[in-house]
Design a protein around this motif. Sequence first.
Motif, PDB file in Angstrom:
ATOM      1  N   ARG A 207       0.841  -1.146   0.120  1.00 20.54           N
ATOM      2  CA  ARG A 207      -0.111  -0.074   0.080  1.00 20.54           C
ATOM      3  C   ARG A 207       0.933   1.303   0.069  1.00 20.54           C
ATOM      4  NH1 ARG A 207      -1.464   3.711   4.238  1.00 20.54           N
ATOM      5  NH2 ARG A 207      -0.434   2.144   5.746  1.00 20.54           N
ATOM      6  N   ARG A 210       2.676   2.001  -3.379  1.00 18.97           N
ATOM      7  CA  ARG A 210       1.653   2.263  -4.359  1.00 18.97           C
ATOM      8  C   ARG A 210       1.528   3.980  -4.145  1.00 18.97           C
ATOM      9  NH1 ARG A 210      -0.653  -2.933  -3.838  1.00 18.97           N
ATOM     10  NH2 ARG A 210      -1.865  -2.291  -2.306  1.00 18.97           N
ATOM     11  N   SER A 211       1.163   4.243  -2.784  1.00 21.67           N
ATOM     12  CA  SER A 211       0.898   5.606  -2.565  1.00 21.67           C
ATOM     13  C   SER A 211       2.053   6.462  -3.038  1.00 21.67           C
ATOM     14  CB  SER A 211       0.522   6.049  -1.275  1.00 21.67           C
ATOM     15  OG  SER A 211       1.207   5.718  -0.221  1.00 21.67           O
ATOM     16  N   ALA A 214       2.063   6.632  -6.832  1.00 20.31           N
ATOM     17  CA  ALA A 214       0.956   7.623  -7.279  1.00 20.31           C
ATOM     18  C   ALA A 214       1.358   9.171  -7.102  1.00 20.31           C
ATOM     19  CB  ALA A 214      -0.379   7.122  -6.484  1.00 20.31           C
ATOM     20  N   MET A 218       1.291  10.946 -10.713  1.00 18.17           N
ATOM     21  CA  MET A 218       0.480  12.253 -10.966  1.00 18.17           C
ATOM     22  C   MET A 218      -0.322  12.315  -9.404  1.00 18.17           C
ATOM     23  SD  MET A 218      -1.688  13.470 -13.875  1.00 18.17           S
ATOM     24  CE  MET A 218      -1.084  12.164 -15.044  1.00 18.17           C
ATOM     25  N   ILE A 220      -1.926  15.114  -8.599  1.00 15.17           N
ATOM     26  CA  ILE A 220      -3.467  15.613  -8.329  1.00 15.17           C
ATOM     27  C   ILE A 220      -4.247  14.352  -8.232  1.00 15.17           C
ATOM     28  CG2 ILE A 220      -5.241  16.853  -9.499  1.00 15.17           C
ATOM     29  CD1 ILE A 220      -3.061  18.643 -10.542  1.00 15.17           C
ATOM     30  N   ALA A 221      -4.141  13.464  -9.240  1.00 18.86           N
ATOM     31  CA  ALA A 221      -4.962  12.274  -9.204  1.00 18.86           C
ATOM     32  C   ALA A 221      -4.882  11.436  -7.903  1.00 18.86           C
ATOM     33  CB  ALA A 221      -4.740  11.565 -10.527  1.00 18.86           C
ATOM     34  N   ALA A 222      -3.716  11.498  -7.347  1.00 20.96           N
ATOM     35  CA  ALA A 222      -3.481  10.651  -6.057  1.00 20.96           C
ATOM     36  C   ALA A 222      -4.571  11.293  -5.292  1.00 20.96           C
ATOM     37  CB  ALA A 222      -2.087  10.623  -5.996  1.00 20.96           C
ATOM     38  N   GLU A 223      -4.385  12.550  -5.036  1.00 17.57           N
ATOM     39  CA  GLU A 223      -5.137  13.181  -4.116  1.00 17.57           C
ATOM     40  C   GLU A 223      -6.691  12.855  -4.167  1.00 17.57           C
ATOM     41  OE1 GLU A 223      -4.147  17.164  -3.685  1.00 17.57           O
ATOM     42  OE2 GLU A 223      -5.286  17.421  -1.599  1.00 17.57           O
ATOM     43  N   LEU A 224      -7.069  12.952  -5.493  1.00 22.42           N
ATOM     44  CA  LEU A 224      -8.478  12.706  -5.675  1.00 22.42           C
ATOM     45  C   LEU A 224      -9.009  11.328  -5.314  1.00 22.42           C
ATOM     46  CD1 LEU A 224      -8.846  14.968  -8.782  1.00 22.42           C
ATOM     47  CD2 LEU A 224      -9.694  15.310  -6.687  1.00 22.42           C
ATOM     48  N   ILE A 225      -7.943  10.210  -5.290  1.00 23.01           N
ATOM     49  CA  ILE A 225      -8.581   8.873  -4.950  1.00 23.01           C
ATOM     50  C   ILE A 225      -8.152   8.588  -3.612  1.00 23.01           C
ATOM     51  CG2 ILE A 225      -8.283   8.170  -7.254  1.00 23.01           C
ATOM     52  CD1 ILE A 225      -5.684   6.694  -6.480  1.00 23.01           C
ATOM     53  N   GLY A 226      -7.891   9.943  -2.731  1.00 21.66           N
ATOM     54  CA  GLY A 226      -7.921   9.756  -1.431  1.00 21.66           C
ATOM     55  C   GLY A 226      -6.405   9.779  -0.816  1.00 21.66           C
ATOM     56  N   ILE A 227      -5.355   9.780  -1.467  1.00 19.04           N
ATOM     57  CA  ILE A 227      -4.066   9.672  -0.833  1.00 19.04           C
ATOM     58  C   ILE A 227      -3.765  11.058  -0.456  1.00 19.04           C
ATOM     59  CG2 ILE A 227      -1.512   9.243  -1.523  1.00 19.04           C
ATOM     60  CD1 ILE A 227      -2.553   7.028  -3.491  1.00 19.04           C
ATOM     61  N   ARG A 228      -3.228  11.067   1.071  1.00 15.49           N
ATOM     62  CA  ARG A 228      -3.052  12.302   1.289  1.00 15.49           C
ATOM     63  C   ARG A 228      -1.492  12.659   1.066  1.00 15.49           C
ATOM     64  NH1 ARG A 228      -5.673  12.584   7.276  1.00 15.49           N
ATOM     65  NH2 ARG A 228      -6.502  10.804   6.646  1.00 15.49           N
TER      66      ARG A 228
ATOM     67  N   PRO B  80      -9.815  17.482  -1.817  1.00 16.22           N
ATOM     68  CA  PRO B  80     -10.202  16.203  -2.541  1.00 16.22           C
ATOM     69  C   PRO B  80     -10.150  14.913  -1.668  1.00 16.22           C
ATOM     70  CG  PRO B  80      -8.746  17.678  -3.682  1.00 16.22           C
ATOM     71  CD  PRO B  80      -8.985  18.268  -2.119  1.00 16.22           C
ATOM     72  N   HIS B  81      -9.100  14.644  -0.708  1.00 19.82           N
ATOM     73  CA  HIS B  81      -8.807  13.340  -0.417  1.00 19.82           C
ATOM     74  C   HIS B  81     -10.149  13.149   0.373  1.00 19.82           C
ATOM     75  CE1 HIS B  81      -7.089  15.022   3.442  1.00 19.82           C
ATOM     76  NE2 HIS B  81      -6.481  15.710   2.574  1.00 19.82           N
ATOM     77  N   ALA B  84     -12.976  11.775  -1.574  1.00 19.59           N
ATOM     78  CA  ALA B  84     -12.847  10.441  -1.949  1.00 19.59           C
ATOM     79  C   ALA B  84     -13.227   9.438  -0.618  1.00 19.59           C
ATOM     80  CB  ALA B  84     -11.128  10.240  -1.978  1.00 19.59           C
ATOM     81  N   PHE B  92     -10.663  11.325 -15.367  1.00 19.58           N
ATOM     82  CA  PHE B  92     -10.463  12.533 -15.739  1.00 19.58           C
ATOM     83  C   PHE B  92     -10.654  12.780 -17.315  1.00 19.58           C
ATOM     84  CE2 PHE B  92      -8.516  11.944 -11.753  1.00 19.58           C
ATOM     85  CZ  PHE B  92      -8.655  13.358 -11.208  1.00 19.58           C
ATOM     86  N   PHE B  98      -1.480   6.512 -13.225  1.00 18.17           N
ATOM     87  CA  PHE B  98      -0.173   6.599 -12.799  1.00 18.17           C
ATOM     88  C   PHE B  98       0.808   5.669 -13.901  1.00 18.17           C
ATOM     89  CE2 PHE B  98      -2.907   6.488  -8.958  1.00 18.17           C
ATOM     90  CZ  PHE B  98      -2.923   7.720  -8.514  1.00 18.17           C
ATOM     91  N   MET B 101       3.122   2.552 -13.426  1.00 16.63           N
ATOM     92  CA  MET B 101       2.583   1.201 -12.522  1.00 16.63           C
ATOM     93  C   MET B 101       2.049   0.554 -13.592  1.00 16.63           C
ATOM     94  SD  MET B 101       1.415   3.544  -9.339  1.00 16.63           S
ATOM     95  CE  MET B 101       0.836   2.351  -8.292  1.00 16.63           C
ATOM     96  N   THR B 109      -4.190   0.946  -6.353  1.00 14.24           N
ATOM     97  CA  THR B 109      -4.208   2.209  -5.671  1.00 14.24           C
ATOM     98  C   THR B 109      -5.386   2.753  -5.304  1.00 14.24           C
ATOM     99  OG1 THR B 109      -2.070   2.463  -6.896  1.00 14.24           O
ATOM    100  CG2 THR B 109      -2.931   4.432  -5.766  1.00 14.24           C
ATOM    101  N   ASN B 112      -6.425   1.993  -1.857  1.00 13.93           N
ATOM    102  CA  ASN B 112      -5.353   2.483  -0.900  1.00 13.93           C
ATOM    103  C   ASN B 112      -6.062   2.837   0.641  1.00 13.93           C
ATOM    104  OD1 ASN B 112      -2.932   1.661  -2.002  1.00 13.93           O
ATOM    105  ND2 ASN B 112      -2.349   3.870  -1.495  1.00 13.93           N
ATOM    106  N   THR B 113      -7.276   3.877   0.371  1.00 21.62           N
ATOM    107  CA  THR B 113      -7.767   4.315   1.372  1.00 21.62           C
ATOM    108  C   THR B 113      -8.312   3.053   2.442  1.00 21.62           C
ATOM    109  OG1 THR B 113      -9.828   4.728   0.264  1.00 21.62           O
ATOM    110  CG2 THR B 113      -8.075   6.458   0.467  1.00 21.62           C
ATOM    111  N   GLN B 122       3.933  -4.035   6.788  1.00 21.24           N
ATOM    112  CA  GLN B 122       4.268  -4.016   5.261  1.00 21.24           C
ATOM    113  C   GLN B 122       5.447  -4.522   5.095  1.00 21.24           C
ATOM    114  OE1 GLN B 122       2.201  -1.537   2.733  1.00 21.24           O
ATOM    115  NE2 GLN B 122       0.574  -2.197   3.890  1.00 21.24           N
TER     116      GLN B 122
END
Lengths: 358, 262
Positions: A207, A210-211, A214, A218, A220-228, B80-81, B84, B92, B98, B101, B109, B112-113, B122
């Motif tokens: 995990r 991958r974060s 991410a 990219m 911005i996309a990472a943030e939009l899928i919930g990665i801080r 944004p997070h 999510a 988009f 990514f 990957m 990914t 991930n949350t 891990q």
Amino acid sequence: MLYRETGQFKPTYQADQAIFPIAQDRWFITAVLAVAFLVVPLLIDDYWANAIFLPFLAYALAAIGLNILTGYCGQVSLGTGGFMAVGAFSAFKLMTAFPDLNFIIVVILAGGVTALVGVLFGLPSLRIKGFYLAVATLAAQFFLVWLFNKVGWFINYNATGQVTAPPVEFFGVLIIGPEATPPARYLFCLAFVAVFALAAKNIVRGRIGRSWMAIRDMDIAAELIGIRPLEAKLSAFAVSSFYVGMAGALYFAVWLGAAEPGEAFGIEQSFFVLFIIIVGGLGSILGSFLGAAFMVLMPILLKNFMVNGIGVEVVTAKHVEITTMGILIVFFLIVEPHGLARLWQITKEKLRLWPFPH
Amino acid sequence: MHENKPIGDVMLSVDNISLSFGGVHALENISFNIREHEIRAIIGPNGAGKSSMLNVINGFYHPQEGTITYKGQTRKQMKPHEAARTGIARTFQNIALFKGMSTLDNIMTGRNTMMKKGVFWQALHLGPALNEELEHREFVENIIDFLEIEHIRKTPVGRLPYGLQKRVELGRALAAQPELLLLDEPMAGMNLEEKEDMCRFILDVNDEFGTTIALIEHDMGVVMDISDRVVVLDYGKKIGDGTPDEVRANQDVIDAYLGVSH
């Protein structure tokens, strides 16, 4: 012909996501480890330990650290030398303050201290990227080395400005100090690096890895899928510095034995480790080892060839060596920007089809 | 169309949203709502403010005025997070995968949350961390199966053709098990066959998982076919809202698309 995955079925996801899913790769790595653990200790002498194996292991560990930050998380750092110094001086202070502390714990604690310092210097990464971040980490490099030079406490007020690692026994075997035997020093470092390389591989394929990737690919996309971004970047700085700090501790205590901050941990170290990961392959744990081997071995081979082979003077050979290394790095950047690890991968892909490529 | 999941209550409502960048008014006083399990299209000519609207919904832009009520909670802005984590996922207009990957890692990914195990487990890759990884892998494999991308599971997405990349991106959004899925031009630049595939996936997602979908699309044939209700924007203003048939008959919408003589 020999290298095929045909017929190797993966009935479980666990088998499918193994580090070496192809059986031939597993045999190969087992053989390499067997040679490294069983054969090399029988043959190793002082020259091989000090000139090749110990620097290789210390730099490989540092390269794994920098690769986590730069190769996986995409945050450029020029502070590696400074962070190695933090690891080395933490280890030194711990060794002199608690002489009975097990050396494994000393190295891990030194890594922990470096992780904290790394997070501190990683804070600017939340705002700045790329070259600007590189300059910010450069500040860390100069500040840390300056600090260890200026503040006497770090070197136990030694008048020479140098620190010397006290002799250390590890379960009765001397691993540090002039009396320590090459096999003992080598095996300790090898075991340490092997275990932590595996841990790094596990982290980057899970995990957290991958974060990081991410954020690298990219953000911005990472943030939009919930990665801080904060969590991902600072954890990359922490884990990276942890590795670099441990590498610094091994580099200082086991390999050099004595060090002077400005000389042993200067900006050249930062660049050297950066070259290792560029030549070896960004975003690859294997690449960290290949790069370290290349950067440690190549100067020695060049020197031996020129001085012993064709009888060039030592001083001239040194100059030619520096130039050649520079040329080789540029050559690598042009021919294979993804480094030795990528070349290795291409070779394996070719080998899978050999001898019938079509 | 929605035998399993009938259209339900209002899930998200945007009220009097205004967004401007300096002197440019991207959105002016926009209000509309999205109901549970419906497919809601947002259409309009280029520069109408459609993408800005999606960016406002998932917290990427912060509107100067107006509120957003999502699942009963009213907010002015969020990160944004955070969006999510409350069940909003999106794709988009310009693919934002990514690139370094593999397909599998990209979709993983997306989950991930939901993964919680710390760095020590891990690093060991044993016990809880391994179980967690395998459990999520199984879910991701179902998505890969659903989107028919088994053959590119281990391929780095940078090497995939455009149509497949779009599909992987949908997969990554689905991995988060969103309640509200925002699709920004999911069919842009596709050929007819790829569009038909994508339509099928969108309808299946809506039907099987009951996911509410808000999508921006320029292909009117697609929009009128698959959406339940359509909202039309032009120059940052709402000019139409209703079922595809109502919108098709709306004079303002016809004028906006075909132009009008003054």
